[in-house]
Write a protein that holds these residues in place. Structure first.
Motif, PDB file in Angstrom:
ATOM      1  N   PHE A 115      -4.646   9.645   0.011  1.00 25.13           N
ATOM      2  CA  PHE A 115      -5.314   8.353  -0.130  1.00 25.13           C
ATOM      3  C   PHE A 115      -4.263   7.282  -0.422  1.00 25.13           C
ATOM      4  O   PHE A 115      -3.151   7.588  -0.872  1.00 25.13           O
ATOM      5  CB  PHE A 115      -6.348   8.393  -1.262  1.00 25.13           C
ATOM      6  CG  PHE A 115      -5.805   8.845  -2.590  1.00 25.13           C
ATOM      7  CD1 PHE A 115      -5.330   7.931  -3.512  1.00 25.13           C
ATOM      8  CD2 PHE A 115      -5.756  10.201  -2.900  1.00 25.13           C
ATOM      9  CE1 PHE A 115      -4.828   8.351  -4.732  1.00 25.13           C
ATOM     10  CE2 PHE A 115      -5.246  10.627  -4.117  1.00 25.13           C
ATOM     11  CZ  PHE A 115      -4.773   9.704  -5.034  1.00 25.13           C
ATOM     12  N   CYS A 116      -4.619   6.035  -0.156  1.00 29.75           N
ATOM     13  CA  CYS A 116      -3.716   4.906  -0.367  1.00 29.75           C
ATOM     14  C   CYS A 116      -4.207   4.049  -1.528  1.00 29.75           C
ATOM     15  O   CYS A 116      -5.411   3.931  -1.775  1.00 29.75           O
ATOM     16  CB  CYS A 116      -3.621   4.039   0.895  1.00 29.75           C
ATOM     17  SG  CYS A 116      -2.729   4.812   2.261  1.00 29.75           S
ATOM     18  N   VAL A 117      -3.242   3.463  -2.230  1.00 28.15           N
ATOM     19  CA  VAL A 117      -3.553   2.517  -3.309  1.00 28.15           C
ATOM     20  C   VAL A 117      -2.990   1.156  -2.927  1.00 28.15           C
ATOM     21  O   VAL A 117      -2.107   1.042  -2.066  1.00 28.15           O
ATOM     22  CB  VAL A 117      -2.963   2.986  -4.653  1.00 28.15           C
ATOM     23  CG1 VAL A 117      -3.619   4.277  -5.099  1.00 28.15           C
ATOM     24  CG2 VAL A 117      -1.453   3.159  -4.556  1.00 28.15           C
ATOM     25  N   ALA A 118      -3.505   0.109  -3.579  1.00 30.69           N
ATOM     26  CA  ALA A 118      -3.128  -1.253  -3.208  1.00 30.69           C
ATOM     27  C   ALA A 118      -1.676  -1.563  -3.536  1.00 30.69           C
ATOM     28  O   ALA A 118      -1.042  -2.394  -2.880  1.00 30.69           O
ATOM     29  CB  ALA A 118      -4.046  -2.254  -3.902  1.00 30.69           C
ATOM     30  N   GLY A 119      -1.105  -0.914  -4.534  1.00 27.48           N
ATOM     31  CA  GLY A 119       0.271  -1.181  -4.915  1.00 27.48           C
ATOM     32  C   GLY A 119       0.784  -0.150  -5.889  1.00 27.48           C
ATOM     33  O   GLY A 119       0.014   0.652  -6.438  1.00 27.48           O
ATOM     34  N   ARG A 148       0.830  -1.201   0.000  1.00 28.61           N
ATOM     35  CA  ARG A 148       0.000   0.000   0.000  1.00 28.61           C
ATOM     36  C   ARG A 148       0.866   1.254   0.000  1.00 28.61           C
ATOM     37  O   ARG A 148       1.852   1.319   0.739  1.00 28.61           O
ATOM     38  CB  ARG A 148      -0.917   0.003   1.219  1.00 28.61           C
ATOM     39  CG  ARG A 148      -2.047  -1.023   1.133  1.00 28.61           C
ATOM     40  CD  ARG A 148      -2.919  -0.957   2.356  1.00 28.61           C
ATOM     41  NE  ARG A 148      -2.173  -1.255   3.578  1.00 28.61           N
ATOM     42  CZ  ARG A 148      -2.706  -1.276   4.795  1.00 28.61           C
ATOM     43  NH1 ARG A 148      -3.983  -0.997   4.963  1.00 28.61           N
ATOM     44  NH2 ARG A 148      -1.961  -1.573   5.842  1.00 28.61           N
ATOM     45  N   GLN A 149       0.479   2.220  -0.798  1.00 34.80           N
ATOM     46  CA  GLN A 149       1.238   3.465  -0.921  1.00 34.80           C
ATOM     47  C   GLN A 149       0.334   4.663  -0.706  1.00 34.80           C
ATOM     48  O   GLN A 149      -0.815   4.685  -1.164  1.00 34.80           O
ATOM     49  CB  GLN A 149       1.891   3.568  -2.304  1.00 34.80           C
ATOM     50  CG  GLN A 149       3.181   2.797  -2.427  1.00 34.80           C
ATOM     51  CD  GLN A 149       3.928   3.226  -3.672  1.00 34.80           C
ATOM     52  OE1 GLN A 149       3.501   2.952  -4.784  1.00 34.80           O
ATOM     53  NE2 GLN A 149       5.019   3.913  -3.492  1.00 34.80           N
ATOM     54  N   LEU A 150       0.886   5.645  -0.002  1.00 39.84           N
ATOM     55  CA  LEU A 150       0.157   6.897   0.238  1.00 39.84           C
ATOM     56  C   LEU A 150       0.455   7.873  -0.894  1.00 39.84           C
ATOM     57  O   LEU A 150       1.607   8.120  -1.230  1.00 39.84           O
ATOM     58  CB  LEU A 150       0.566   7.502   1.580  1.00 39.84           C
ATOM     59  CG  LEU A 150      -0.110   8.819   1.957  1.00 39.84           C
ATOM     60  CD1 LEU A 150      -1.602   8.590   2.183  1.00 39.84           C
ATOM     61  CD2 LEU A 150       0.541   9.416   3.207  1.00 39.84           C
ATOM     62  N   ILE A 151      -0.598   8.430  -1.468  1.00 32.37           N
ATOM     63  CA  ILE A 151      -0.479   9.389  -2.572  1.00 32.37           C
ATOM     64  C   ILE A 151      -1.230  10.656  -2.190  1.00 32.37           C
ATOM     65  O   ILE A 151      -2.254  10.600  -1.499  1.00 32.37           O
ATOM     66  CB  ILE A 151      -1.056   8.799  -3.874  1.00 32.37           C
ATOM     67  CG1 ILE A 151      -0.276   7.548  -4.274  1.00 32.37           C
ATOM     68  CG2 ILE A 151      -1.018   9.817  -5.005  1.00 32.37           C
ATOM     69  CD1 ILE A 151      -0.820   6.874  -5.513  1.00 32.37           C
ATOM     70  N   ASP A 174      -8.969   1.323   3.855  1.00 33.80           N
ATOM     71  CA  ASP A 174      -8.304   1.190   5.147  1.00 33.80           C
ATOM     72  C   ASP A 174      -6.793   1.260   4.930  1.00 33.80           C
ATOM     73  O   ASP A 174      -6.209   0.338   4.338  1.00 33.80           O
ATOM     74  CB  ASP A 174      -8.672  -0.140   5.808  1.00 33.80           C
ATOM     75  CG  ASP A 174      -8.082  -0.284   7.203  1.00 33.80           C
ATOM     76  OD1 ASP A 174      -7.740   0.760   7.801  1.00 33.80           O
ATOM     77  OD2 ASP A 174      -7.951  -1.429   7.675  1.00 33.80           O
ATOM     78  N   PRO A 175      -6.147   2.355   5.315  1.00 31.78           N
ATOM     79  CA  PRO A 175      -6.698   3.495   6.066  1.00 31.78           C
ATOM     80  C   PRO A 175      -7.575   4.388   5.188  1.00 31.78           C
ATOM     81  O   PRO A 175      -7.410   4.430   3.969  1.00 31.78           O
ATOM     82  CB  PRO A 175      -5.442   4.238   6.521  1.00 31.78           C
ATOM     83  CG  PRO A 175      -4.409   3.906   5.488  1.00 31.78           C
ATOM     84  CD  PRO A 175      -4.691   2.493   5.074  1.00 31.78           C
TER      85      PRO A 175
END
Length: 338
Positions: free
Chosen positions: A279-283, A223-226, A258-259
């Motif tokens: 926001f976060c992405v799955a990868g 997960r990565q925060l963008i 989540d988150p």
């Protein structure tokens, strides 16, 4: 000449060794556990015959030509089965540990050391060649070869160090200090292969990779925060803008829940309110599509809530008083040109 007791023992060892080779071959590589059990059984049988007969694998009294051949072949087969048994334990450990590909370099290094040790043992104990003299001669040759293959050996040892340190594993997405990023798809003695987001393979020598700073984007998870920055014209109250942006993020399907995504009101001036969307992405592979979806959702929710996007601060037009003999006029200039 060998006594009858020793002769029978040596013949039995040769038969067990040859039978073990045939059975080992037909077991195949697809059954490592069964192959190891066969290796252990034949090696244990050969060792038991040696021990019960009072014969040492590194020394056998040889008095005639026939006995010498039997003794040499028996000891060679015993050392070969010893090497195969040790190699079987190493490979079985790699398979049981569920990382057969990423630990390949370490496995091959250990296997090479085992075979080298057994080869030296056969040379010294079976054929009587002075190993110390051979090692000294080999050392000179090794120095010459090492100087000629300096870069290649640097890649090899860097690959071993990276394997032992485990900064990444096969399948991880990494980002290097020079901006290169991709997923680890293969590691060899000399290089590491990355599959980039553009579906290209980047081949990095291990010695170069070991010197670069590295960020593993797959740990602890992918997960990565963008963040996306938006400037909204100040036509509505800040809480209305915040609610619209929160709703825009909530309607996006390519971001993880989540988150939960966050909306931060960053700044405010006479014209606009700055908003940061987190926001976060799955990868890493989902970053582009998720960002596109967020931008599209923000645009649609701005229209639905009677909000308009504001120009960046560098494009503001300001009013300056007239100077000199010019009439009282309003001069428009770009703040970026002042």
């Amino acid at each position: 000449m060998f006594d009858n007791h020793h002769s029978v023992a040596l013949v039995l060892i040769n038969l067990l060794g040859l039978a073990g080779i045939v059975v080992w071959y037909f077991q195949g590589r697809g059954r490592p556990m069964a192959r190891l059990i066969v290796q252990i059984l034949f090696f244990a049988g050969m060792t038991a015959v040696l021990w019960l007969s009072g014969i040492l694998p590194h020394w056998v009294a040889e008095t005639d030509l026939q006995g010498a051949y039997l003794a040499k072949s028996a000891r060679i087969l015993w050392w070969i089965h010893l090497a195969w048994t040790l190699v079987g334990f190493v490979r079985l450990y790699i398979v049981v540990d569920h990382r057969p590909r990423e630990a390949r370099l370490l496995q091959e290094l250990v296997v090479a050391i085992i075979y080298l040790g057994v080869a030296l043992s056969i040379t010294g104990f079976v054929f009587g060649v002075p190993v110390a003299t051979l090692a000294a001669t080999s050392g000179v040759v090794a120095i010459i070869v090492g100087l000629a293959l300096q870069n290649t050996l640097g890649d090899v040892f860097s690959g071993v160090a990276l394997t032992l340190g485990r900064p990444y594993t096969l399948g991880d997405w990494i980002m290097l200090g020079n901006g290169t990023e991709g997923r680890i798809v293969e590691t060899t003695w000399r290089s590491t292969h990355l599959l980039t987001a553009a579906s290209n393979i980047v081949v990095l020598p291990n010695s170069v990779l070991a010197k670069l700073s590295l960020t593993n984007l797959s740990r602890p998870d992918e997960r990565q925060l963008i963040s996306v920055n938006v400037r909204i014209a100040r036509t509505q109250a800040p809480y209305v803008i915040e609610g619209a942006m929160r709703e825009a993020l909530g309607n996006c399907e390519r971001i993880v829940k989540d988150p939960a995504p966050l909306v931060a009101l960053k700044d405010i001036d006479a014209v606009a309110i700055g908003v940061d969307l987190f926001f976060c992405v799955a990868g890493p592979a989902n970053r582009l599509l998720a960002r596109n979806e967020v931008i599209d959702s923000v645009h649609r929710h701005c229209e639905a809530n009677d909000l308009s996007l504001a120009m960046p601060p560098q494009s503001y037009a300001i009013l300056l008083p007239a100077t000199g003999d010019q009439p009282q006029a309003k001069l428009m200039r770009s703040a970026g040109a002042l």
